[in-house]
Design a protein around this motif. Structure first.
Motif, PDB file in Angstrom:
ATOM      1  N   ALA A 309      11.237  33.529   0.451  1.00 26.50           N
ATOM      2  CA  ALA A 309      11.407  33.364  -0.857  1.00 26.50           C
ATOM      3  C   ALA A 309      10.367  32.825  -1.696  1.00 26.50           C
ATOM      4  N   CYS A 310       9.784  31.643  -0.950  1.00 29.57           N
ATOM      5  CA  CYS A 310       8.761  31.003  -1.628  1.00 29.57           C
ATOM      6  C   CYS A 310       7.577  31.668  -1.609  1.00 29.57           C
ATOM      7  N   ALA A 311       7.066  32.784  -0.688  1.00 24.69           N
ATOM      8  CA  ALA A 311       5.962  33.436  -0.589  1.00 24.69           C
ATOM      9  C   ALA A 311       5.963  34.254  -1.817  1.00 24.69           C
ATOM     10  N   ILE A 312       7.189  34.891  -2.446  1.00 25.31           N
ATOM     11  CA  ILE A 312       7.169  35.725  -3.494  1.00 25.31           C
ATOM     12  C   ILE A 312       6.950  35.262  -4.977  1.00 25.31           C
ATOM     13  N   PRO A 313       6.710  35.891  -6.072  1.00 26.72           N
ATOM     14  CA  PRO A 313       6.607  35.339  -7.258  1.00 26.72           C
ATOM     15  C   PRO A 313       8.095  35.384  -7.814  1.00 26.72           C
ATOM     16  N   ASN A 314       8.987  36.227  -7.248  1.00 24.70           N
ATOM     17  CA  ASN A 314      10.328  36.710  -7.957  1.00 24.70           C
ATOM     18  C   ASN A 314      11.412  35.908  -7.095  1.00 24.70           C
ATOM     19  N   GLY A 315      11.209  34.887  -6.289  1.00 27.43           N
ATOM     20  CA  GLY A 315      11.980  34.211  -5.395  1.00 27.43           C
ATOM     21  C   GLY A 315      12.792  33.512  -6.102  1.00 27.43           C
ATOM     22  N   GLY A 316      14.456  33.900  -6.010  1.00 27.50           N
ATOM     23  CA  GLY A 316      15.222  33.033  -6.844  1.00 27.50           C
ATOM     24  C   GLY A 316      15.679  31.643  -6.263  1.00 27.50           C
ATOM     25  N   TRP A 317      16.964  31.835  -5.565  1.00 29.14           N
ATOM     26  CA  TRP A 317      17.646  31.002  -5.100  1.00 29.14           C
ATOM     27  C   TRP A 317      17.392  30.930  -3.598  1.00 29.14           C
ATOM     28  N   VAL A 318      17.539  29.905  -2.785  1.00 26.07           N
ATOM     29  CA  VAL A 318      17.649  29.898  -1.405  1.00 26.07           C
ATOM     30  C   VAL A 318      19.123  29.476  -1.084  1.00 26.07           C
ATOM     31  N   GLU A 319      19.916  30.194  -0.171  1.00 22.55           N
ATOM     32  CA  GLU A 319      21.481  29.662   0.043  1.00 22.55           C
ATOM     33  C   GLU A 319      21.180  28.550   1.329  1.00 22.55           C
ATOM     34  N   HIS A 320      21.755  27.702   0.762  1.00 24.08           N
ATOM     35  CA  HIS A 320      21.837  26.449   1.732  1.00 24.08           C
ATOM     36  C   HIS A 320      23.223  26.472   2.693  1.00 24.08           C
ATOM     37  N   ILE A 321      23.156  26.842   4.025  1.00 25.30           N
ATOM     38  CA  ILE A 321      24.048  27.136   4.779  1.00 25.30           C
ATOM     39  C   ILE A 321      23.642  26.922   6.226  1.00 25.30           C
ATOM     40  N   PRO A 322      23.697  25.707   6.815  1.00 23.26           N
ATOM     41  CA  PRO A 322      23.111  25.547   7.976  1.00 23.26           C
ATOM     42  C   PRO A 322      24.055  25.937   9.245  1.00 23.26           C
ATOM     43  N   GLN A 323      22.930  26.548  10.334  1.00 24.66           N
ATOM     44  CA  GLN A 323      23.751  26.968  11.452  1.00 24.66           C
ATOM     45  C   GLN A 323      23.004  26.985  12.508  1.00 24.66           C
ATOM     46  N   LEU A 324      21.488  26.471  12.678  1.00 27.31           N
ATOM     47  CA  LEU A 324      20.915  26.349  13.612  1.00 27.31           C
ATOM     48  C   LEU A 324      20.660  24.913  14.088  1.00 27.31           C
ATOM     49  N   ARG A 325      21.348  24.064  13.635  1.00 23.86           N
ATOM     50  CA  ARG A 325      21.211  22.645  13.970  1.00 23.86           C
ATOM     51  C   ARG A 325      21.430  22.158  15.463  1.00 23.86           C
ATOM     52  N   ALA A 326      22.486  23.261  16.083  1.00 20.77           N
ATOM     53  CA  ALA A 326      22.730  22.952  17.522  1.00 20.77           C
ATOM     54  C   ALA A 326      21.534  23.231  18.376  1.00 20.77           C
ATOM     55  N   VAL A 327      20.515  23.811  18.030  1.00 20.01           N
ATOM     56  CA  VAL A 327      19.466  24.533  18.692  1.00 20.01           C
ATOM     57  C   VAL A 327      18.087  24.305  18.188  1.00 20.01           C
ATOM     58  N   THR A 328      17.912  23.335  17.294  1.00 21.10           N
ATOM     59  CA  THR A 328      16.662  22.986  16.705  1.00 21.10           C
ATOM     60  C   THR A 328      16.494  21.481  16.593  1.00 21.10           C
ATOM     61  N   HIS A 329      15.261  21.161  16.484  1.00 29.01           N
ATOM     62  CA  HIS A 329      14.865  19.942  16.234  1.00 29.01           C
ATOM     63  C   HIS A 329      14.738  19.488  14.681  1.00 29.01           C
ATOM     64  N   ASN A 330      14.519  20.509  13.828  1.00 28.51           N
ATOM     65  CA  ASN A 330      14.205  20.294  12.527  1.00 28.51           C
ATOM     66  C   ASN A 330      14.834  21.387  11.778  1.00 28.51           C
ATOM     67  N   GLY A 331      14.832  21.217  10.424  1.00 25.73           N
ATOM     68  CA  GLY A 331      15.403  22.251   9.756  1.00 25.73           C
ATOM     69  C   GLY A 331      15.304  22.060   7.789  1.00 25.73           C
ATOM     70  N   PRO A 332      15.158  23.022   7.213  1.00 29.60           N
ATOM     71  CA  PRO A 332      15.124  22.575   5.826  1.00 29.60           C
ATOM     72  C   PRO A 332      16.093  21.673   5.430  1.00 29.60           C
ATOM     73  N   VAL A 333      15.643  20.659   4.577  1.00 29.66           N
ATOM     74  CA  VAL A 333      16.730  19.773   4.005  1.00 29.66           C
ATOM     75  C   VAL A 333      16.514  19.551   2.368  1.00 29.66           C
ATOM     76  N   PRO A 334      17.581  19.887   1.680  1.00 31.75           N
ATOM     77  CA  PRO A 334      17.359  20.007   0.311  1.00 31.75           C
ATOM     78  C   PRO A 334      17.143  18.269  -0.258  1.00 31.75           C
ATOM     79  N   VAL A 335      16.265  18.315  -0.886  1.00 31.65           N
ATOM     80  CA  VAL A 335      15.997  17.024  -1.597  1.00 31.65           C
ATOM     81  C   VAL A 335      16.127  17.308  -3.297  1.00 31.65           C
ATOM     82  N   ASN A 336      16.793  16.682  -3.847  1.00 33.06           N
ATOM     83  CA  ASN A 336      17.267  17.045  -5.259  1.00 33.06           C
ATOM     84  C   ASN A 336      17.270  18.371  -5.580  1.00 33.06           C
TER      85      ASN A 336
END
Length: 375
Positions: A309-336
Protein backbone atom coordinates in the motif's frame (compact mmCIF):
# COMPACT_ATOMS: atom_id res chain seq x y z
CA UNK A 1 22.86 -17.01 -11.10
CA UNK A 2 19.20 -16.37 -10.42
CA UNK A 3 18.13 -19.84 -11.54
CA UNK A 4 15.98 -21.71 -9.00
CA UNK A 5 17.63 -24.92 -7.82
CA UNK A 6 15.40 -25.78 -4.88
CA UNK A 7 11.76 -25.15 -4.01
CA UNK A 8 10.10 -26.37 -0.84
CA UNK A 9 6.77 -25.78 0.84
CA UNK A 10 5.25 -26.40 4.24
CA UNK A 11 1.93 -26.02 5.98
CA UNK A 12 2.10 -24.24 9.34
CA UNK A 13 -0.92 -24.07 11.64
CA UNK A 14 -0.72 -20.75 13.50
CA UNK A 15 -3.05 -20.31 16.49
CA UNK A 16 -5.64 -17.53 16.28
CA UNK A 17 -4.63 -14.69 18.58
CA UNK A 18 -8.17 -13.77 19.62
CA UNK A 19 -11.75 -14.89 19.03
CA UNK A 20 -12.90 -13.41 15.72
CA UNK A 21 -16.49 -13.61 14.51
CA UNK A 22 -18.50 -11.97 11.77
CA UNK A 23 -21.96 -12.38 10.24
CA UNK A 24 -21.18 -15.72 8.57
CA UNK A 25 -18.23 -17.43 10.28
CA UNK A 26 -15.71 -17.70 13.07
CA UNK A 27 -11.96 -17.51 12.42
CA UNK A 28 -10.88 -21.05 13.40
CA UNK A 29 -7.15 -21.06 12.62
CA UNK A 30 -4.65 -19.58 10.23
CA UNK A 31 -3.29 -22.30 8.02
CA UNK A 32 -0.21 -20.62 6.59
CA UNK A 33 1.51 -22.20 3.61
CA UNK A 34 5.14 -21.20 3.08
CA UNK A 35 7.29 -21.55 -0.03
CA UNK A 36 11.10 -21.33 0.23
CA UNK A 37 13.23 -20.86 -2.87
CA UNK A 38 16.99 -21.19 -3.33
CA UNK A 39 18.80 -19.92 -6.44
CA UNK A 40 22.08 -21.10 -7.93
CA UNK A 41 23.95 -18.10 -6.50
CA UNK A 42 22.75 -18.96 -2.99
CA UNK A 43 20.05 -16.29 -2.89
CA UNK A 44 17.00 -17.30 -0.87
CA UNK A 45 13.42 -16.13 -0.69
CA UNK A 46 10.36 -17.01 1.36
CA UNK A 47 6.74 -16.32 0.52
CA UNK A 48 3.47 -17.34 2.08
CA UNK A 49 -0.28 -17.57 1.74
CA UNK A 50 -3.09 -18.51 4.11
CA UNK A 51 -6.55 -19.86 4.81
CA UNK A 52 -8.70 -19.26 7.89
CA UNK A 53 -9.40 -22.84 8.82
CA UNK A 54 -9.76 -25.20 5.85
CA UNK A 55 -8.11 -25.85 2.50
CA UNK A 56 -4.47 -25.54 3.49
CA UNK A 57 -3.71 -29.15 2.59
CA UNK A 58 -5.24 -28.62 -0.87
CA UNK A 59 -2.99 -25.59 -1.47
CA UNK A 60 0.04 -27.61 -0.37
CA UNK A 61 -0.95 -30.47 -2.69
CA UNK A 62 -1.14 -28.13 -5.69
CA UNK A 63 2.28 -26.77 -4.84
CA UNK A 64 3.73 -30.25 -4.42
CA UNK A 65 2.21 -31.84 -7.52
CA UNK A 66 2.22 -28.96 -10.02
CA UNK A 67 4.09 -25.78 -9.08
CA UNK A 68 7.25 -26.75 -7.21
CA UNK A 69 8.61 -29.13 -9.90
CA UNK A 70 8.11 -26.46 -12.60
CA UNK A 71 10.06 -23.87 -10.64
CA UNK A 72 13.35 -25.74 -10.89
CA UNK A 73 15.43 -24.07 -13.60
CA UNK A 74 13.33 -20.90 -13.77
CA UNK A 75 14.92 -17.45 -13.56
CA UNK A 76 13.63 -15.48 -10.56
CA UNK A 77 14.18 -12.18 -12.38
CA UNK A 78 11.38 -13.11 -14.79
CA UNK A 79 8.46 -12.63 -12.41
CA UNK A 80 5.83 -12.35 -15.15
CA UNK A 81 7.15 -15.46 -16.90
CA UNK A 82 7.04 -17.50 -13.69
CA UNK A 83 3.56 -16.34 -12.71
CA UNK A 84 2.00 -16.83 -16.13
CA UNK A 85 3.68 -20.20 -16.73
CA UNK A 86 2.35 -21.57 -13.46
CA UNK A 87 -1.09 -20.08 -14.07
CA UNK A 88 -1.22 -21.62 -17.54
CA UNK A 89 -0.47 -25.05 -16.09
CA UNK A 90 -3.66 -24.86 -13.99
CA UNK A 91 -6.17 -23.57 -16.52
CA UNK A 92 -8.76 -26.13 -15.41
CA UNK A 93 -8.80 -24.72 -11.85
CA UNK A 94 -8.21 -21.03 -12.51
CA UNK A 95 -9.25 -18.50 -11.58
CA UNK A 96 -10.13 -19.90 -8.20
CA UNK A 97 -9.18 -19.76 -4.56
CA UNK A 98 -6.85 -22.77 -4.36
CA UNK A 99 -4.88 -21.84 -7.47
CA UNK A 100 -4.59 -18.17 -6.49
CA UNK A 101 -3.50 -19.00 -2.95
CA UNK A 102 -0.81 -21.38 -4.21
CA UNK A 103 0.40 -18.85 -6.81
CA UNK A 104 0.65 -16.22 -4.07
CA UNK A 105 3.00 -18.36 -1.98
CA UNK A 106 5.34 -18.76 -4.97
CA UNK A 107 5.09 -15.19 -6.22
CA UNK A 108 5.79 -13.59 -2.85
CA UNK A 109 8.81 -15.90 -2.46
CA UNK A 110 10.12 -14.74 -5.85
CA UNK A 111 9.70 -11.09 -4.89
CA UNK A 112 11.38 -11.74 -1.54
CA UNK A 113 14.36 -13.46 -3.17
CA UNK A 114 14.80 -10.71 -5.75
CA UNK A 115 14.48 -7.97 -3.16
CA UNK A 116 16.98 -9.58 -0.84
CA UNK A 117 19.47 -10.14 -3.67
CA UNK A 118 19.15 -6.55 -4.88
CA UNK A 119 19.01 -5.01 -1.41
CA UNK A 120 15.57 -3.44 -1.94
CA UNK A 121 12.72 -3.48 0.58
CA UNK A 122 9.36 -4.43 -0.93
CA UNK A 123 7.88 -0.93 -0.73
CA UNK A 124 10.77 0.36 -2.87
CA UNK A 125 10.82 -2.57 -5.29
CA UNK A 126 7.06 -2.29 -5.89
CA UNK A 127 6.99 1.47 -6.51
CA UNK A 128 8.33 3.41 -3.54
CA UNK A 129 5.62 6.06 -3.24
CA UNK A 130 5.77 6.56 0.56
CA UNK A 131 7.26 4.78 3.55
CA UNK A 132 4.24 5.07 5.86
CA UNK A 133 0.46 5.03 5.76
CA UNK A 134 -2.49 5.45 8.11
CA UNK A 135 -3.98 2.28 9.57
CA UNK A 136 -7.29 1.26 11.08
CA UNK A 137 -8.14 -1.27 13.78
CA UNK A 138 -10.23 -4.41 13.24
CA UNK A 139 -9.49 -6.39 16.40
CA UNK A 140 -12.02 -4.56 18.58
CA UNK A 141 -15.00 -4.73 16.25
CA UNK A 142 -16.02 -8.40 16.10
CA UNK A 143 -19.70 -9.27 15.99
CA UNK A 144 -19.84 -11.31 19.20
CA UNK A 145 -18.52 -8.44 21.33
CA UNK A 146 -21.10 -6.68 23.51
CA UNK A 147 -21.85 -3.04 22.84
CA UNK A 148 -20.07 -1.96 26.02
CA UNK A 149 -16.96 -3.96 25.07
CA UNK A 150 -17.14 -2.64 21.52
CA UNK A 151 -17.24 0.97 22.67
CA UNK A 152 -14.47 0.50 25.24
CA UNK A 153 -12.19 -1.20 22.75
CA UNK A 154 -12.60 1.41 20.04
CA UNK A 155 -12.26 4.30 22.48
CA UNK A 156 -8.96 2.73 23.55
CA UNK A 157 -7.94 2.51 19.89
CA UNK A 158 -8.62 6.23 19.45
CA UNK A 159 -6.74 7.10 22.64
CA UNK A 160 -3.82 5.05 21.29
CA UNK A 161 -3.57 7.34 18.27
CA UNK A 162 -5.52 5.56 15.53
CA UNK A 163 -8.07 7.56 13.60
CA UNK A 164 -10.27 4.72 12.32
CA UNK A 165 -11.71 1.31 13.20
CA UNK A 166 -13.90 -1.33 11.60
CA UNK A 167 -17.06 -2.79 13.13
CA UNK A 168 -18.67 -6.01 11.95
CA UNK A 169 -22.36 -5.76 11.09
CA UNK A 170 -25.02 -8.33 10.32
CA UNK A 171 -27.17 -8.44 13.44
CA UNK A 172 -30.65 -9.95 12.87
CA UNK A 173 -32.21 -6.48 12.64
CA UNK A 174 -31.19 -3.10 11.30
CA UNK A 175 -31.74 -1.66 14.74
CA UNK A 176 -29.29 -4.14 16.26
CA UNK A 177 -26.51 -2.88 13.99
CA UNK A 178 -27.48 0.78 14.30
CA UNK A 179 -27.56 0.74 18.09
CA UNK A 180 -23.99 -0.61 18.24
CA UNK A 181 -22.72 1.85 15.66
CA UNK A 182 -24.47 4.81 17.25
CA UNK A 183 -22.90 3.95 20.61
CA UNK A 184 -19.46 3.92 19.00
CA UNK A 185 -20.06 7.15 17.12
CA UNK A 186 -21.22 8.96 20.24
CA UNK A 187 -18.15 7.73 22.12
CA UNK A 188 -15.49 8.62 19.53
CA UNK A 189 -17.00 11.73 17.98
CA UNK A 190 -17.23 12.84 14.38
CA UNK A 191 -13.49 13.13 13.69
CA UNK A 192 -12.98 9.36 13.79
CA UNK A 193 -13.64 7.06 10.82
CA UNK A 194 -15.93 4.06 11.35
CA UNK A 195 -15.97 1.38 8.66
CA UNK A 196 -18.42 -1.54 8.66
CA UNK A 197 -18.12 -5.05 7.24
CA UNK A 198 -21.09 -7.34 6.48
CA UNK A 199 -19.05 -10.29 5.16
CA UNK A 200 -21.38 -10.95 2.20
CA UNK A 201 -24.38 -11.54 4.48
CA UNK A 202 -27.07 -9.26 2.99
CA UNK A 203 -29.50 -9.46 0.09
CA UNK A 204 -29.64 -6.48 -2.28
CA UNK A 205 -32.82 -4.99 -0.71
CA UNK A 206 -31.48 -5.47 2.81
CA UNK A 207 -28.12 -3.95 1.89
CA UNK A 208 -29.87 -0.88 0.43
CA UNK A 209 -31.95 -0.60 3.60
CA UNK A 210 -29.01 -0.90 5.98
CA UNK A 211 -26.74 1.36 3.93
CA UNK A 212 -29.33 4.14 4.30
CA UNK A 213 -29.39 3.62 8.06
CA UNK A 214 -25.59 3.53 8.29
CA UNK A 215 -25.21 6.72 6.24
CA UNK A 216 -26.83 8.76 9.00
CA UNK A 217 -23.93 7.76 11.29
CA UNK A 218 -21.20 8.96 8.92
CA UNK A 219 -19.93 5.48 8.09
CA UNK A 220 -16.79 5.53 5.92
CA UNK A 221 -17.47 2.38 3.91
CA UNK A 222 -19.74 -0.67 3.75
CA UNK A 223 -17.56 -3.71 3.10
CA UNK A 224 -18.70 -6.88 1.31
CA UNK A 225 -22.43 -6.25 1.74
CA UNK A 226 -23.36 -8.95 -0.84
CA UNK A 227 -21.91 -12.22 -2.15
CA UNK A 228 -18.75 -11.30 -4.04
CA UNK A 229 -19.91 -12.83 -7.33
CA UNK A 230 -23.01 -10.60 -7.40
CA UNK A 231 -21.41 -7.73 -9.30
CA UNK A 232 -24.72 -6.47 -10.67
CA UNK A 233 -26.14 -6.37 -7.14
CA UNK A 234 -23.18 -4.34 -5.92
CA UNK A 235 -23.65 -1.95 -8.83
CA UNK A 236 -27.32 -1.54 -7.95
CA UNK A 237 -26.45 -0.95 -4.30
CA UNK A 238 -23.73 1.57 -5.20
CA UNK A 239 -26.28 3.63 -7.13
CA UNK A 240 -28.54 3.80 -4.06
CA UNK A 241 -25.98 4.11 -1.27
CA UNK A 242 -24.47 7.27 0.17
CA UNK A 243 -21.96 5.02 1.95
CA UNK A 244 -19.03 3.99 -0.29
CA UNK A 245 -18.96 0.27 -1.14
CA UNK A 246 -15.76 -1.71 -0.51
CA UNK A 247 -14.99 -5.13 -2.02
CA UNK A 248 -12.04 -7.34 -2.82
CA UNK A 249 -11.04 -9.86 -0.20
CA UNK A 250 -12.86 -12.69 -1.97
CA UNK A 251 -11.96 -11.79 -5.54
CA UNK A 252 -9.31 -14.02 -7.09
CA UNK A 253 -8.20 -12.42 -10.35
CA UNK A 254 -7.40 -9.07 -11.91
CA UNK A 255 -10.27 -9.50 -14.36
CA UNK A 256 -12.79 -9.87 -11.53
CA UNK A 257 -11.66 -6.49 -10.20
CA UNK A 258 -11.85 -5.08 -13.72
CA UNK A 259 -15.52 -6.08 -13.89
CA UNK A 260 -16.28 -4.28 -10.63
CA UNK A 261 -14.54 -1.14 -11.89
CA UNK A 262 -16.25 -1.26 -15.29
CA UNK A 263 -19.68 -1.60 -13.68
CA UNK A 264 -18.97 1.10 -11.05
CA UNK A 265 -19.89 -1.47 -8.41
CA UNK A 266 -17.32 -0.46 -5.78
CA UNK A 267 -15.59 2.67 -4.52
CA UNK A 268 -12.76 1.04 -2.52
CA UNK A 269 -10.80 -2.01 -3.71
CA UNK A 270 -9.59 -4.29 -0.91
CA UNK A 271 -7.34 -6.59 -2.90
CA UNK A 272 -5.70 -9.35 -0.82
CA UNK A 273 -2.22 -10.36 -2.01
CA UNK A 274 -2.76 -14.01 -1.08
CA UNK A 275 -6.20 -14.37 -2.61
CA UNK A 276 -5.45 -12.55 -5.86
CA UNK A 277 -2.39 -14.70 -6.57
CA UNK A 278 0.57 -12.71 -5.28
CA UNK A 279 2.33 -9.37 -5.57
CA UNK A 280 2.48 -9.47 -9.38
CA UNK A 281 -1.32 -9.40 -9.89
CA UNK A 282 -1.85 -7.27 -6.75
CA UNK A 283 0.04 -4.43 -8.36
CA UNK A 284 -2.04 -4.75 -11.53
CA UNK A 285 -5.21 -4.32 -9.49
CA UNK A 286 -3.67 -1.35 -7.67
CA UNK A 287 -2.79 0.37 -10.95
CA UNK A 288 -6.22 -0.48 -12.36
CA UNK A 289 -7.72 1.28 -9.34
CA UNK A 290 -5.38 4.24 -9.81
CA UNK A 291 -6.49 4.63 -13.42
CA UNK A 292 -10.11 4.66 -12.23
CA UNK A 293 -9.29 7.18 -9.45
CA UNK A 294 -10.11 4.65 -6.72
CA UNK A 295 -8.22 3.98 -3.48
CA UNK A 296 -6.82 0.61 -2.44
CA UNK A 297 -7.30 -0.49 1.19
CA UNK A 298 -6.00 -4.09 1.26
CA UNK A 299 -7.54 -6.88 3.29
CA UNK A 300 -5.66 -8.52 6.22
CA UNK A 301 -1.94 -9.52 5.93
CA UNK A 302 -0.70 -6.22 7.29
CA UNK A 303 2.89 -7.52 7.34
CA UNK A 304 2.83 -7.60 3.51
CA UNK A 305 0.20 -5.02 2.73
CA UNK A 306 1.84 -2.14 4.56
CA UNK A 307 4.70 -2.33 2.04
CA UNK A 308 2.43 -2.74 -0.98
CA UNK A 309 0.00 0.00 0.00
CA UNK A 310 2.96 2.32 0.61
CA UNK A 311 4.39 1.46 -2.81
CA UNK A 312 1.48 2.96 -4.75
CA UNK A 313 0.11 6.52 -4.97
CA UNK A 314 -3.48 5.44 -4.28
CA UNK A 315 -2.82 3.46 -1.12
CA UNK A 316 -5.63 4.11 1.35
CA UNK A 317 -5.76 2.50 4.76
CA UNK A 318 -3.79 -0.49 6.07
CA UNK A 319 -5.79 -2.94 8.17
CA UNK A 320 -4.23 -3.51 11.60
CA UNK A 321 -4.97 -7.12 12.52
CA UNK A 322 -1.97 -9.05 13.92
CA UNK A 323 -1.71 -12.76 13.19
CA UNK A 324 1.97 -13.61 12.64
CA UNK A 325 3.37 -12.65 16.04
CA UNK A 326 3.66 -16.32 17.05
CA UNK A 327 6.13 -16.99 14.21
CA UNK A 328 7.99 -13.69 13.78
CA UNK A 329 10.47 -11.59 15.71
CA UNK A 330 9.16 -8.31 14.35
CA UNK A 331 6.08 -6.79 12.80
CA UNK A 332 4.55 -3.45 11.89
CA UNK A 333 3.47 -1.51 14.97
CA UNK A 334 1.19 1.52 14.62
CA UNK A 335 2.55 4.77 16.04
CA UNK A 336 0.02 7.60 16.30
CA UNK A 337 -2.21 5.84 13.82
CA UNK A 338 0.53 5.36 11.22
CA UNK A 339 2.26 2.17 10.12
CA UNK A 340 5.70 2.16 8.51
CA UNK A 341 6.85 -0.21 5.79
CA UNK A 342 9.83 -2.42 6.73
CA UNK A 343 13.18 -1.07 5.53
CA UNK A 344 14.95 -4.45 5.34
CA UNK A 345 15.38 -6.04 1.88
CA UNK A 346 12.69 -8.34 0.53
CA UNK A 347 9.38 -8.73 2.35
CA UNK A 348 11.03 -7.44 5.53
CA UNK A 349 9.63 -10.15 7.81
CA UNK A 350 11.98 -11.64 10.42
CA UNK A 351 10.69 -15.20 10.82
CA UNK A 352 11.11 -17.23 14.01
CA UNK A 353 12.53 -20.44 12.56
CA UNK A 354 12.10 -22.44 15.75
CA UNK A 355 8.40 -21.59 15.98
CA UNK A 356 7.82 -22.31 12.31
CA UNK A 357 9.39 -25.73 12.76
CA UNK A 358 7.31 -26.42 15.86
CA UNK A 359 4.05 -25.52 14.13
CA UNK A 360 4.73 -27.25 10.79
CA UNK A 361 2.25 -30.04 10.05
CA UNK A 362 3.24 -31.04 6.47
CA UNK A 363 6.05 -30.45 3.95
CA UNK A 364 6.76 -30.83 0.22
CA UNK A 365 9.61 -30.04 -2.12
CA UNK A 366 11.47 -30.27 -5.42
CA UNK A 367 15.09 -29.88 -6.48
CA UNK A 368 18.40 -30.83 -4.90
CA UNK A 369 18.28 -31.22 -1.14
CA UNK A 370 14.54 -30.66 -0.91
CA UNK A 371 11.99 -32.61 1.06
CA UNK A 372 10.35 -35.25 -1.11
CA UNK A 373 6.60 -35.80 -0.83
CA UNK A 374 4.55 -34.83 2.20
CA UNK A 375 4.45 -36.05 5.76
Amino acid sequence: MSIITQATARLVDIPVETLRTDAVQSFQSQETIFVDLVAADGSEGRGYTYTIGTGGSAVLALLRDVFLPQLIGMDTRRTEHIWNTLFASTRATAPGAITSLALAAVDTAVWDLNGRREGNPLWIAAGGYTHELACYDTENGWLHISTDELVAGIVAVKEGGMRAAKVKVGKPTVQGDVERLRAVREAVGDDFEIFVDANQSFTVPEAIRRAAAFAELGIGWLEEPLPADNVAGHAQLARHSAVPIAVGETLYSVKQFQTYVDMEAASILQVDVARVGGITPWLKVAHLAEAANLPVAPHFLMELHVSLACAIPNGGWVEHIPQLRAVTHNGPVPVNGVMQAPATPGLGIDWDEAQLTRLTVATAGAGSGSVAGTN
